[in-house]
Design a protein around this motif. Sequence first.
Motif, PDB file in Angstrom:
ATOM      1  N   THR A 467      -4.547   6.136   4.798  1.00  0.00           N
ATOM      2  CA  THR A 467      -2.975   6.461   4.341  1.00  0.00           C
ATOM      3  C   THR A 467      -2.966   7.824   4.183  1.00  0.00           C
ATOM      4  OG1 THR A 467      -3.036   3.802   5.229  1.00  0.00           O
ATOM      5  CG2 THR A 467      -0.861   5.821   5.035  1.00  0.00           C
ATOM      6  N   GLU A 468      -3.184   7.686   2.996  1.00  0.00           N
ATOM      7  CA  GLU A 468      -2.340   8.856   2.047  1.00  0.00           C
ATOM      8  C   GLU A 468      -3.337   9.853   3.045  1.00  0.00           C
ATOM      9  OE1 GLU A 468      -3.653   7.090  -2.191  1.00  0.00           O
ATOM     10  OE2 GLU A 468      -1.473   6.559  -1.705  1.00  0.00           O
ATOM     11  N   ARG A 469      -5.310  10.367   2.786  1.00  0.00           N
ATOM     12  CA  ARG A 469      -5.144  10.621   2.830  1.00  0.00           C
ATOM     13  C   ARG A 469      -4.374  11.586   4.730  1.00  0.00           C
ATOM     14  NH1 ARG A 469     -11.233  11.236   2.067  1.00  0.00           N
ATOM     15  NH2 ARG A 469     -10.597  13.312   4.103  1.00  0.00           N
ATOM     16  N   LEU A 470      -4.483  11.143   5.614  1.00  0.00           N
ATOM     17  CA  LEU A 470      -3.238  11.744   6.621  1.00  0.00           C
ATOM     18  C   LEU A 470      -1.935  12.217   6.197  1.00  0.00           C
ATOM     19  CD1 LEU A 470      -4.416   8.694   9.040  1.00  0.00           C
ATOM     20  CD2 LEU A 470      -5.499  10.700   9.219  1.00  0.00           C
ATOM     21  N   GLY A 471      -2.115  11.900   5.042  1.00  0.00           N
ATOM     22  CA  GLY A 471       0.197  12.286   4.443  1.00  0.00           C
ATOM     23  C   GLY A 471       0.735  10.983   4.979  1.00  0.00           C
ATOM     24  N   GLY A 472       0.251   9.723   4.897  1.00  0.00           N
ATOM     25  CA  GLY A 472       0.713   8.282   5.085  1.00  0.00           C
ATOM     26  C   GLY A 472       1.464   7.815   3.605  1.00  0.00           C
ATOM     27  N   LYS A 473       1.972   6.627   3.936  1.00  0.00           N
ATOM     28  CA  LYS A 473       1.624   5.507   2.482  1.00  0.00           C
ATOM     29  C   LYS A 473       2.494   4.028   3.481  1.00  0.00           C
ATOM     30  CE  LYS A 473       7.383   6.148   2.349  1.00  0.00           C
ATOM     31  NZ  LYS A 473       7.884   6.234   1.943  1.00  0.00           N
ATOM     32  N   VAL A 474       1.940   3.351   2.472  1.00  0.00           N
ATOM     33  CA  VAL A 474       1.730   1.922   2.950  1.00  0.00           C
ATOM     34  C   VAL A 474       2.952   1.092   2.182  1.00  0.00           C
ATOM     35  CG1 VAL A 474       0.013  -0.214   3.086  1.00  0.00           C
ATOM     36  CG2 VAL A 474      -1.165   1.965   3.285  1.00  0.00           C
ATOM     37  N   ARG A 475       2.834   0.452   3.022  1.00  0.00           N
ATOM     38  CA  ARG A 475       4.409  -0.695   1.959  1.00  0.00           C
ATOM     39  C   ARG A 475       4.697  -2.377   2.897  1.00  0.00           C
ATOM     40  NH1 ARG A 475       7.759   2.122   4.934  1.00  0.00           N
ATOM     41  NH2 ARG A 475       8.643   0.342   6.019  1.00  0.00           N
ATOM     42  N   LEU A 476       4.284  -3.049   1.268  1.00  0.00           N
ATOM     43  CA  LEU A 476       4.325  -4.798   1.849  1.00  0.00           C
ATOM     44  C   LEU A 476       5.114  -4.991   1.534  1.00  0.00           C
ATOM     45  CD1 LEU A 476       2.360  -6.915   1.947  1.00  0.00           C
ATOM     46  CD2 LEU A 476       2.100  -6.656  -0.595  1.00  0.00           C
ATOM     47  N   ARG A 477       5.898  -6.728   1.674  1.00  0.00           N
ATOM     48  CA  ARG A 477       6.477  -7.160   2.270  1.00  0.00           C
ATOM     49  C   ARG A 477       6.076  -8.511   2.139  1.00  0.00           C
ATOM     50  NH1 ARG A 477       9.091  -4.589   6.360  1.00  0.00           N
ATOM     51  NH2 ARG A 477       9.581  -6.057   7.457  1.00  0.00           N
ATOM     52  N   SER A 478       6.375  -9.382   1.077  1.00  0.00           N
ATOM     53  CA  SER A 478       5.802 -10.265   1.751  1.00  0.00           C
ATOM     54  C   SER A 478       7.021 -11.244   0.386  1.00  0.00           C
ATOM     55  CB  SER A 478       4.260 -10.642   0.860  1.00  0.00           C
ATOM     56  OG  SER A 478       4.147 -11.962   1.173  1.00  0.00           O
ATOM     57  N   THR A 479       6.856 -12.718   1.315  1.00  0.00           N
ATOM     58  CA  THR A 479       7.177 -13.832   0.867  1.00  0.00           C
ATOM     59  C   THR A 479       6.122 -14.903   0.272  1.00  0.00           C
ATOM     60  OG1 THR A 479       9.168 -13.536   1.850  1.00  0.00           O
ATOM     61  CG2 THR A 479       9.370 -15.745   0.777  1.00  0.00           C
ATOM     62  N   VAL A 480       6.290 -15.792  -0.600  1.00  0.00           N
ATOM     63  CA  VAL A 480       4.562 -16.483  -0.658  1.00  0.00           C
ATOM     64  C   VAL A 480       5.943 -17.729  -0.118  1.00  0.00           C
ATOM     65  CG1 VAL A 480       4.432 -17.991  -2.401  1.00  0.00           C
ATOM     66  CG2 VAL A 480       4.286 -16.028  -2.893  1.00  0.00           C
ATOM     67  N   GLY A 481       4.873 -18.680   0.649  1.00  0.00           N
ATOM     68  CA  GLY A 481       4.701 -20.246   1.610  1.00  0.00           C
ATOM     69  C   GLY A 481       5.262 -18.954   2.660  1.00  0.00           C
ATOM     70  N   LYS A 482       5.524 -17.740   3.397  1.00  0.00           N
ATOM     71  CA  LYS A 482       6.178 -17.469   4.695  1.00  0.00           C
ATOM     72  C   LYS A 482       5.237 -16.419   5.438  1.00  0.00           C
ATOM     73  CE  LYS A 482      10.826 -19.692   3.603  1.00  0.00           C
ATOM     74  NZ  LYS A 482      12.199 -18.435   3.747  1.00  0.00           N
ATOM     75  N   GLY A 483       4.470 -15.758   4.423  1.00  0.00           N
ATOM     76  CA  GLY A 483       4.008 -15.108   5.404  1.00  0.00           C
ATOM     77  C   GLY A 483       4.540 -13.297   4.498  1.00  0.00           C
ATOM     78  N   SER A 484       3.018 -12.466   5.011  1.00  0.00           N
ATOM     79  CA  SER A 484       3.313 -10.620   4.995  1.00  0.00           C
ATOM     80  C   SER A 484       3.483 -10.405   5.899  1.00  0.00           C
ATOM     81  CB  SER A 484       2.089 -10.239   3.619  1.00  0.00           C
ATOM     82  OG  SER A 484       1.961 -11.532   2.629  1.00  0.00           O
ATOM     83  N   VAL A 485       4.307  -8.631   5.576  1.00  0.00           N
ATOM     84  CA  VAL A 485       4.134  -7.366   6.381  1.00  0.00           C
ATOM     85  C   VAL A 485       3.886  -6.845   6.222  1.00  0.00           C
ATOM     86  CG1 VAL A 485       5.768  -6.090   7.981  1.00  0.00           C
ATOM     87  CG2 VAL A 485       6.041  -9.080   7.809  1.00  0.00           C
ATOM     88  N   PHE A 486       2.503  -5.735   7.025  1.00  0.00           N
ATOM     89  CA  PHE A 486       1.691  -4.808   5.773  1.00  0.00           C
ATOM     90  C   PHE A 486       2.684  -3.193   6.613  1.00  0.00           C
ATOM     91  CE2 PHE A 486      -0.967  -7.809   3.475  1.00  0.00           C
ATOM     92  CZ  PHE A 486      -0.733  -6.879   2.799  1.00  0.00           C
ATOM     93  N   THR A 487       2.933  -2.221   6.263  1.00  0.00           N
ATOM     94  CA  THR A 487       4.314  -1.277   7.207  1.00  0.00           C
ATOM     95  C   THR A 487       2.996   0.016   6.016  1.00  0.00           C
ATOM     96  OG1 THR A 487       5.929  -2.605   7.334  1.00  0.00           O
ATOM     97  CG2 THR A 487       5.626  -0.408   7.778  1.00  0.00           C
ATOM     98  N   VAL A 488       2.155   0.939   7.294  1.00  0.00           N
ATOM     99  CA  VAL A 488       1.449   1.576   7.696  1.00  0.00           C
ATOM    100  C   VAL A 488       2.930   2.819   8.382  1.00  0.00           C
ATOM    101  CG1 VAL A 488       0.080   3.389   8.294  1.00  0.00           C
ATOM    102  CG2 VAL A 488      -0.320   0.890   6.618  1.00  0.00           C
ATOM    103  N   THR A 489       2.549   4.026   7.297  1.00  0.00           N
ATOM    104  CA  THR A 489       3.563   5.101   8.111  1.00  0.00           C
ATOM    105  C   THR A 489       3.101   6.567   8.039  1.00  0.00           C
ATOM    106  OG1 THR A 489       6.197   4.070   7.017  1.00  0.00           O
ATOM    107  CG2 THR A 489       5.731   6.266   7.987  1.00  0.00           C
ATOM    108  N   VAL A 490       2.786   7.221   9.140  1.00  0.00           N
ATOM    109  CA  VAL A 490       2.381   8.162   9.512  1.00  0.00           C
ATOM    110  C   VAL A 490       2.774   9.284   9.605  1.00  0.00           C
ATOM    111  CG1 VAL A 490       0.071   6.937   9.160  1.00  0.00           C
ATOM    112  CG2 VAL A 490       0.122   6.841  11.125  1.00  0.00           C
ATOM    113  N   PRO A 491       2.425  10.811   9.467  1.00  0.00           N
ATOM    114  CA  PRO A 491       2.931  11.124  10.498  1.00  0.00           C
ATOM    115  C   PRO A 491       2.465  12.082  12.077  1.00  0.00           C
ATOM    116  CG  PRO A 491       1.458  12.994   8.478  1.00  0.00           C
ATOM    117  CD  PRO A 491       2.146  11.069   8.459  1.00  0.00           C
ATOM    118  N   VAL A 492       3.593  11.586  12.552  1.00  0.00           N
ATOM    119  CA  VAL A 492       2.682  11.868  14.134  1.00  0.00           C
ATOM    120  C   VAL A 492       2.001  13.036  13.905  1.00  0.00           C
ATOM    121  CG1 VAL A 492       4.005  12.674  16.463  1.00  0.00           C
ATOM    122  CG2 VAL A 492       4.873  11.236  15.174  1.00  0.00           C
TER     123      VAL A 492
END
Length: 507
Positions: A467-492
Amino acid sequence: MGTKKRYSMRMLSLRVAVAVIVVVGCAGAAYVLWSGAVQQETVHSKVLTEARTLNKEMQAAWDYIDEAQTAINTDKDGTYDFKNVYCAVAGKGIARRFTQNADGYVIRYVRENPRTGSDAPDDFEQRALNHFTVGGSTEYYEMAEMDGQPVFRYSSVLLVRNNCLDCHGAPAGEKDVTGFIKEGMEIGDVAGAVSMVIPVKSYVKGAGEEQTRSLVFFVGLALVVAVVLSLLLRRWVAAPLEQANRQLASENEEQSNFLAIMSHELRTPLSSIIAFTDIWDKSDREKDPEEERLVGKIRDNSHTLLNMVNNTIDVARLEAGRLEVTLDEVDLVDVMGAAMAVAEPLAMKKGVTLTKSVDSAIPVMHSDGEALRKILVNLATNAVKFTDEGGTVTVSARMAERGGAVELEVADTGAGIAPEDRERIFEKFSQAKATAGSGAVGAGGRYDKAGKAPGSGLGLYLVKSLTERLGGKVRLRSTVGKGSVFTVTVPVESTEASTDEEDGIRG
């Protein structure tokens, strides 16, 4: 590679040379400023010493005439006969003759209430008389300019002494022996001042020549030091670096060959095993349930091992500078389809609902399709792998709110990731700690129901790196017991700068 090394060594030498020049230049400028101040102070000290010496000589002549007054004005028979020779006349005569014979020098006597026009003070002399009247030191001086030339102005106080009272003492208004009116002064009063003008051109010229000689010596010494330093850097730094670069190039070549062997010797047999299990599964002969279970395990473990081998090789190639990022036109729908082709069989087998969606507003991207596929495959398979039966994994792609970028999001309904593990799971070989009673702790570092980590701990590290090689970044949101969300943002429009050969990425 050799050209690149030579270029790097030339750049290093050039940077060292520039650094040396800048340091020498700054040191030279500082030296000029410092030596200028020192030379100015030296000139001031020398000319002040000369002024004080001249003042003592003039004072000695004045005192001599003062002490000889009785002898001068008394005839051999003891009769007093004023000869009109006294200290002021003698002092002024000596000063006048000295001024006439010394080029640029001026010595004169001045007073507050002059008896003659020649005794009238100018602005500097008036400041000196005011200074003496107020009290304090017995001399006053400053640098000035006369007739366009730098000069040193010096003034020394003349105090009324006992022998002065005959001409300047009481009673005020009475004529003295010289015919001038007495002022009624007392011993210790300011009678006047001796004033001197001393040219400093020769001092300044000498100081400038001395500064020039010192600067030439300093610059010569600095250049010698720079040359010696450059030679020592070449011998002790550049040469070892060149040797180290040659060794690193050899090691990189060996590592590249090793990766090629790994790619063939490991992935090819694993692909063959998977292919044989697929052939077995499609055969028409009757299969024993236990046989189907064992073959199924062979297939699943082969897929898992193949994925681990692929990630290991990709990480090794990435760190060796051999994993290429090739920018081209990319249709994200095709990338999503290729990634889901890997994740969907795992989801069906586990009984996990896997959904995907791609926003129709996403244009054709300028990016690396294979890198995007690997990012989605790792996130999606991790999410499926660590989501219990009946759970949900959603993979989606949409335009970012600010535009110019695409957000790839993978959300699961697993057990979530503890806050203390959310940074660490992106590190190489990192595993999050299992949560008591949970079958899934979080993607990329999660544990199965037996408390074992089925992955190598490289998936999320590879995701973040790509992701960083493509000029983007990774974000993580997570709640114990409910699940996780990984978001990868990359430029067009990715502009992956590290593909430049000088950075050693392509190798």
